[in-house]
Design a protein around this motif. Structure first.
Motif, PDB file in Angstrom:
ATOM      1  N   ALA A   1       0.842  -1.203   0.000  1.00  0.00           N
ATOM      2  CA  ALA A   1       0.000   0.000   0.000  1.00  0.00           C
ATOM      3  C   ALA A   1       0.872   1.246   0.000  1.00  0.00           C
ATOM      4  N   ARG A   2       1.975   1.192   0.737  1.00  0.00           N
ATOM      5  CA  ARG A   2       2.901   2.330   0.756  1.00  0.00           C
ATOM      6  C   ARG A   2       3.566   2.506  -0.606  1.00  0.00           C
ATOM      7  N   ILE A   3       3.928   1.388  -1.237  1.00  0.00           N
ATOM      8  CA  ILE A   3       4.551   1.447  -2.560  1.00  0.00           C
ATOM      9  C   ILE A   3       3.577   2.020  -3.576  1.00  0.00           C
ATOM     10  N   TRP A   4       2.328   1.582  -3.508  1.00  0.00           N
ATOM     11  CA  TRP A   4       1.332   2.088  -4.458  1.00  0.00           C
ATOM     12  C   TRP A   4       1.073   3.575  -4.239  1.00  0.00           C
ATOM     13  N   GLY A   5       1.129   4.001  -2.980  1.00  0.00           N
ATOM     14  CA  GLY A   5       1.009   5.430  -2.719  1.00  0.00           C
ATOM     15  C   GLY A   5       2.153   6.208  -3.332  1.00  0.00           C
TER      16      GLY A   5
ATOM     17  N   GLU B   1       2.812   0.529 -12.419  1.00  0.00           N
ATOM     18  CA  GLU B   1       4.177   0.546 -12.944  1.00  0.00           C
ATOM     19  C   GLU B   1       4.246   1.284 -14.273  1.00  0.00           C
ATOM     20  N   ILE B   2       3.322   0.984 -15.169  1.00  0.00           N
ATOM     21  CA  ILE B   2       3.319   1.644 -16.476  1.00  0.00           C
ATOM     22  C   ILE B   2       3.095   3.140 -16.320  1.00  0.00           C
ATOM     23  N   LEU B   3       2.121   3.528 -15.505  1.00  0.00           N
ATOM     24  CA  LEU B   3       1.822   4.956 -15.334  1.00  0.00           C
ATOM     25  C   LEU B   3       2.968   5.687 -14.636  1.00  0.00           C
ATOM     26  N   ALA B   4       3.528   5.076 -13.592  1.00  0.00           N
ATOM     27  CA  ALA B   4       4.588   5.750 -12.847  1.00  0.00           C
ATOM     28  C   ALA B   4       5.862   5.884 -13.669  1.00  0.00           C
ATOM     29  N   GLU B   5       6.214   4.837 -14.421  1.00  0.00           N
ATOM     30  CA  GLU B   5       7.490   4.849 -15.124  1.00  0.00           C
ATOM     31  C   GLU B   5       7.400   5.364 -16.552  1.00  0.00           C
ATOM     32  N   THR B   6       6.233   5.232 -17.196  1.00  0.00           N
ATOM     33  CA  THR B   6       6.116   5.673 -18.597  1.00  0.00           C
ATOM     34  C   THR B   6       4.942   6.605 -18.831  1.00  0.00           C
ATOM     35  N   GLY B   7       4.154   6.916 -17.802  1.00  0.00           N
ATOM     36  CA  GLY B   7       3.103   7.912 -17.900  1.00  0.00           C
ATOM     37  C   GLY B   7       1.872   7.466 -18.678  1.00  0.00           C
ATOM     38  N   VAL B   8       0.973   8.428 -18.877  1.00  0.00           N
ATOM     39  CA  VAL B   8      -0.261   8.163 -19.621  1.00  0.00           C
ATOM     40  C   VAL B   8       0.066   7.753 -21.056  1.00  0.00           C
ATOM     41  N   LEU B   9       1.105   8.357 -21.623  1.00  0.00           N
ATOM     42  CA  LEU B   9       1.512   7.988 -22.976  1.00  0.00           C
ATOM     43  C   LEU B   9       1.879   6.510 -23.053  1.00  0.00           C
ATOM     44  N   GLY B  10       2.621   6.040 -22.073  1.00  0.00           N
ATOM     45  CA  GLY B  10       2.994   4.635 -22.042  1.00  0.00           C
ATOM     46  C   GLY B  10       1.795   3.723 -21.903  1.00  0.00           C
TER      47      GLY B  10
ATOM     48  N   GLU C   1       1.456  11.727 -10.334  1.00  0.00           N
ATOM     49  CA  GLU C   1       1.040  13.125 -10.217  1.00  0.00           C
ATOM     50  C   GLU C   1       2.161  14.072 -10.619  1.00  0.00           C
ATOM     51  N   ALA C   2       3.407  13.698 -10.316  1.00  0.00           N
ATOM     52  CA  ALA C   2       4.541  14.571 -10.628  1.00  0.00           C
ATOM     53  C   ALA C   2       4.983  14.463 -12.083  1.00  0.00           C
ATOM     54  N   HIS C   3       4.775  13.286 -12.715  1.00  0.00           N
ATOM     55  CA  HIS C   3       5.227  13.057 -14.101  1.00  0.00           C
ATOM     56  C   HIS C   3       4.115  12.346 -14.875  1.00  0.00           C
ATOM     57  N   PRO C   4       3.003  13.024 -15.127  1.00  0.00           N
ATOM     58  CA  PRO C   4       1.843  12.324 -15.708  1.00  0.00           C
ATOM     59  C   PRO C   4       2.002  11.931 -17.177  1.00  0.00           C
ATOM     60  N   VAL C   5       2.793  12.652 -17.944  1.00  0.00           N
ATOM     61  CA  VAL C   5       2.820  12.435 -19.395  1.00  0.00           C
ATOM     62  C   VAL C   5       3.634  11.203 -19.758  1.00  0.00           C
ATOM     63  N   ASN C   6       4.911  11.192 -19.369  1.00  0.00           N
ATOM     64  CA  ASN C   6       5.765  10.055 -19.757  1.00  0.00           C
ATOM     65  C   ASN C   6       6.548   9.470 -18.593  1.00  0.00           C
ATOM     66  N   GLY C   7       6.110   9.712 -17.371  1.00  0.00           N
ATOM     67  CA  GLY C   7       6.635   9.028 -16.210  1.00  0.00           C
ATOM     68  C   GLY C   7       8.036   9.418 -15.795  1.00  0.00           C
ATOM     69  N   VAL C   8       8.576   8.661 -14.836  1.00  0.00           N
ATOM     70  CA  VAL C   8       9.895   8.953 -14.274  1.00  0.00           C
ATOM     71  C   VAL C   8      10.998   8.214 -15.023  1.00  0.00           C
ATOM     72  N   GLY C   9      10.632   7.407 -16.009  1.00  0.00           N
ATOM     73  CA  GLY C   9      11.617   6.629 -16.752  1.00  0.00           C
ATOM     74  C   GLY C   9      11.504   5.153 -16.421  1.00  0.00           C
ATOM     75  N   ALA C  10      11.635   4.314 -17.432  1.00  0.00           N
ATOM     76  CA  ALA C  10      11.585   2.869 -17.204  1.00  0.00           C
ATOM     77  C   ALA C  10      12.668   2.455 -16.219  1.00  0.00           C
ATOM     78  N   ARG C  11      12.249   1.733 -15.187  1.00  0.00           N
ATOM     79  CA  ARG C  11      13.119   1.294 -14.090  1.00  0.00           C
ATOM     80  C   ARG C  11      13.641   2.452 -13.265  1.00  0.00           C
TER      81      ARG C  11
END
Length: 443
Positions: A303-307, A356-365, A314-324
């Motif tokens: 639950a903490r990880i998902w948070g 994982e997809i949203l956080a690392e690659t965003g909505v585009l991913g 929220e901070a990187h909605p378009v293309n995420g923080v980067g794969a891995r």
């Protein structure tokens, strides 16, 4: 004088180029207990496939895949790889993300190789039969471990490693920390449950087709016992989906409901006799009795990880923080939070495919992944009944592996990413294979 025309199925009948593809695929899967060697097999297989396809094109010889199989395999690759490339543009660690994206290019020729391995009836029987054999042997090996305490498969590999290098595959001090059945992958790589659950359709469905209800029941019981003792709750959900889908087709919902009741009773007996399994069931039950803290305990801190994943989205909605890049962004999203459940070490991934997809690659991913899913569904929907039947094990394995209402391993890691693209290529290759007697053009 009659005009001579090229045989449109000649490429599919030409096994000189494709005859090694099944062995390459099976070698890759068999080497999963040795991740470094498995990655080497994948890379060499990708180079081999790329070289063979280029040479055949330069020689103007028929290709080994139908146009549809080539196209769908490539689309599924792009749905997996393009999000990595787009996420690297402004990733938290650009160098690591671009390196990851560049390394991911090897999956395209590897997926072609896998599709070639199931492009003809002969190669398909060898590849799918080999996967069923490996799955069955790993299941029997795990049952032996459950009784004797040691996996013969992993023990043999470890003895070989000791003889060659003098070093163990898994140090003794780490092996004693394993809290579940580790099977062929060993106690230092506790992914056996998820792997076996994903491969289970390749054993369960063929046995049911060949031996009917007894074959299904025997395979389901053996796999179920192993997966329960392997202790991964994600694998329990994955295998439950496999049983539900295949059981409905095999028995109908009424008899399946009766079998589910009997299975529940058998599970209760197994839980009562296995302390480690009982501990996981008790931990799961905390979700109903402890509020937010209980839910987090039941989810082993996820639950903490998902948070944290939501924070990254929220901070990187378009293309995420980067794969891995999850591990790099994680500390900033949980600063000041209690470390009681997960601990102070950073989480390496989101443990859930959508997050994982949203956080690392965003909505585009996510949109690119969904586009690939849509193409796979469209191909399945319009394929003839015979094609769907031969592709059913691969389809089911892929579907339950990416089932979104579950927890997951990292889809952009080398190990789980390789397994995922393997299943995707098996699905595309078996569904859209064109047998020689179908007289269809090939690419």
């Amino acid at each position: 004088m009659p005009t001579l025309q090229a045989d449109p199925a000649a490429g599919l009948r030409d096994d000189r180029a494709g005859r090694w593809a099944p062995w390459w695929v099976l070698a890759y899967v068999a080497m999963w207990p040795l991740p470094g060697i498995a990655e080497t097999v994948l890379g060499l297989g990708a180079l081999y496939a790329a070289a063979r396809m280029v040479v055949r094109r330069l020689q103007r010889r028929p290709h080994l895949l139908s146009p549809a199989a080539w196209a769908l395999t490539s689309i599924l690759f792009l749905g997996y790889w393009l999000p990595q490339a787009f996420s690297a543009v402004d990733a938290i660690d650009p160098a690591a993300s671009w390196t990851k994206a560049a390394a991911g290019l090897r999956y395209l020729p590897f997926m072609w190789l896998v599709a070639i391995a199931v492009a003809t009836p002969e190669r398909r029987r060898l590849t799918l039969g080999g996967l069923a054999l490996i799955t069955g042997l790993w299941t029997l090996d795990a049952l032996v471990q459950a009784v004797a305490g040691t996996s013969p498969w992993f023990w043999s590999l470890e003895q070989l490693k000791l003889a060659v290098s003098g070093h163990a595959l898994c140090p003794a001090e780490e092996a004693v920390l394993a809290d579940r059945l580790s099977g062929a992958l060993g106690p230092c790589n506790l992914k056996f449950g998820q792997v076996l659950a994903s491969l289970s359709p390749f054993l369960l469905l063929p046995l049911a087709r060949r031996y009917g209800n007894p074959g299904w029941l025997l395979a389901a019981a053996a796999l179920g016992c192993v997966l329960l003792l392997a202790g991964s709750r994600a694998s329990w959900i994955t295998f439950a989906l496999v049983l539900a889908y295949s059981g409905m087709r095999q028995f109908g919902w009424k008899r399946l409901a009766l079998l589910a009741l009997l299975g529940t009773l058998g599970t209760a007996v197994l839980v009562a006799s296995a302390p480690q399994l009982r501990e996981r069931v008790v931990r799961t039950a905390m979700a109903w009795e402890g509020g937010d803290t209980g839910v987090d305990q039941a989810l082993s801190g996820r639950a903490r990880i998902w948070g944290a994943a939501v924070c990254m989205i929220e901070a990187h909605p378009v293309n995420g923080v980067g794969a891995r890049g999850f591990r790099d962004a994680y500390p900033g999203c949980v600063a000041g939070q209690d470390d009681a459940v997960w601990g102070a070490e950073p989480a390496l991934h989101a443990h859930q495919i959508v997050l994982e997809i949203l956080a690392e690659t965003g909505v585009l991913g996510l949109l690119l992944w969904l586009a690939a899913v849509a193409q796979a569904w469209r191909a399945w929907r319009y394929a003839p009944a015979g094609a769907r039947e031969r592709a059913r094990p691969a389809m089911l394995a892929l579907a339950v592996t990416v089932f979104p209402l579950n927890t997951h391993l990292a889809f952009y890691s080398a190990f789980w990413g390789g397994l995922t693209v393997l299943l995707a290529a098996l699905f595309a290759g078996t569904l859209l294979a064109r047998d020689p007697d179908e007289s269809l053009p090939v690419r």
